[in-house]
Design a protein around this motif. Sequence first.
Motif, PDB file in Angstrom:
ATOM      1  N   ARG A  26       0.841  -1.204   0.000  1.00  0.00           N
ATOM      2  CA  ARG A  26       0.000   0.000   0.000  1.00  0.00           C
ATOM      3  C   ARG A  26       0.870   1.246   0.000  1.00  0.00           C
ATOM      4  NH1 ARG A  26      -5.197  -0.403   0.570  1.00  0.00           N
ATOM      5  NH2 ARG A  26      -5.675   1.519   1.649  1.00  0.00           N
ATOM      6  N   GLU A  27       0.461   2.217  -0.811  1.00  0.00           N
ATOM      7  CA  GLU A  27       1.111   3.531  -0.880  1.00  0.00           C
ATOM      8  C   GLU A  27       0.023   4.585  -0.806  1.00  0.00           C
ATOM      9  OE1 GLU A  27       3.260   4.219  -4.507  1.00  0.00           O
ATOM     10  OE2 GLU A  27       4.894   2.926  -3.912  1.00  0.00           O
ATOM     11  N   ASN A  28      -0.005   5.372   0.257  1.00  0.00           N
ATOM     12  CA  ASN A  28      -0.977   6.470   0.369  1.00  0.00           C
ATOM     13  C   ASN A  28      -2.412   6.024   0.090  1.00  0.00           C
ATOM     14  OD1 ASN A  28       1.178   8.286   0.853  1.00  0.00           O
ATOM     15  ND2 ASN A  28       1.531   8.411  -1.344  1.00  0.00           N
ATOM     16  N   SER A  29      -2.867   4.973   0.761  1.00  0.00           N
ATOM     17  CA  SER A  29      -4.227   4.427   0.623  1.00  0.00           C
ATOM     18  C   SER A  29      -4.509   3.842  -0.756  1.00  0.00           C
ATOM     19  CB  SER A  29      -5.286   5.477   0.957  1.00  0.00           C
ATOM     20  OG  SER A  29      -5.142   5.904   2.285  1.00  0.00           O
ATOM     21  N   VAL A  30      -3.479   3.488  -1.490  1.00  0.00           N
ATOM     22  CA  VAL A  30      -3.631   2.872  -2.812  1.00  0.00           C
ATOM     23  C   VAL A  30      -2.906   1.527  -2.795  1.00  0.00           C
ATOM     24  CG1 VAL A  30      -3.092   3.084  -5.274  1.00  0.00           C
ATOM     25  CG2 VAL A  30      -3.774   5.099  -3.966  1.00  0.00           C
ATOM     26  N   ASP A  31      -3.608   0.450  -3.201  1.00  0.00           N
ATOM     27  CA  ASP A  31      -2.976  -0.861  -3.326  1.00  0.00           C
ATOM     28  C   ASP A  31      -2.156  -0.878  -4.607  1.00  0.00           C
ATOM     29  OD1 ASP A  31      -4.122  -1.959  -1.031  1.00  0.00           O
ATOM     30  OD2 ASP A  31      -5.919  -2.585  -2.111  1.00  0.00           O
ATOM     31  N   VAL A  32      -0.916  -1.312  -4.501  1.00  0.00           N
ATOM     32  CA  VAL A  32      -0.025  -1.400  -5.657  1.00  0.00           C
ATOM     33  C   VAL A  32       0.367  -2.866  -5.827  1.00  0.00           C
ATOM     34  CG1 VAL A  32       2.162  -0.660  -6.680  1.00  0.00           C
ATOM     35  CG2 VAL A  32       0.894   0.896  -5.173  1.00  0.00           C
ATOM     36  N   VAL A  33       0.231  -3.375  -7.045  1.00  0.00           N
ATOM     37  CA  VAL A  33       0.647  -4.736  -7.381  1.00  0.00           C
ATOM     38  C   VAL A  33       1.686  -4.606  -8.481  1.00  0.00           C
ATOM     39  CG1 VAL A  33      -0.083  -6.987  -8.251  1.00  0.00           C
ATOM     40  CG2 VAL A  33      -1.616  -5.677  -6.781  1.00  0.00           C
ATOM     41  N   GLU A  34       2.839  -5.248  -8.275  1.00  0.00           N
ATOM     42  CA  GLU A  34       3.932  -5.130  -9.243  1.00  0.00           C
ATOM     43  C   GLU A  34       4.561  -6.489  -9.510  1.00  0.00           C
ATOM     44  OE1 GLU A  34       7.650  -2.189  -9.784  1.00  0.00           O
ATOM     45  OE2 GLU A  34       7.658  -3.326  -7.918  1.00  0.00           O
ATOM     46  N   CYS A  35       4.890  -6.734 -10.770  1.00  0.00           N
ATOM     47  CA  CYS A  35       5.629  -7.932 -11.141  1.00  0.00           C
ATOM     48  C   CYS A  35       7.105  -7.669 -10.876  1.00  0.00           C
ATOM     49  CB  CYS A  35       5.406  -8.268 -12.612  1.00  0.00           C
ATOM     50  SG  CYS A  35       6.374  -9.703 -13.167  1.00  0.00           S
TER      51      CYS A  35
END
Length: 66
Positions: A26-35
Motif C-alpha cells: 500500500r502507498e498512500n491508501s492505494v494498493d499497488v501490485v507489481e511484477c
Amino acid sequence: MSQRKRFIAGAVCPACKAQDSMAMWRENSVDVVECVKCGHQMREADKAVREHVRKEEQVIGIFHPD
C-alpha cells in the motif's frame, strides 16, 4: 518508512505471464501490485479515495489474481 511487500501466491503477471512474481503493498491508501520480473504495475484506490476522484480522471480497476 518503506512498506513491506507481500507476494500473491499463484498470481500470473498479465504482461510477461510469469507466475508467483506478483508483489503487493500500500502507498498512500492505494494498493499497488507489481511484477518483480518485468516491473508491470497495477494500482487500486480505496473507495473513500475513489469518491474524491474527478470524473475526467481514471482509476484502474480491482486486481483479481486467477
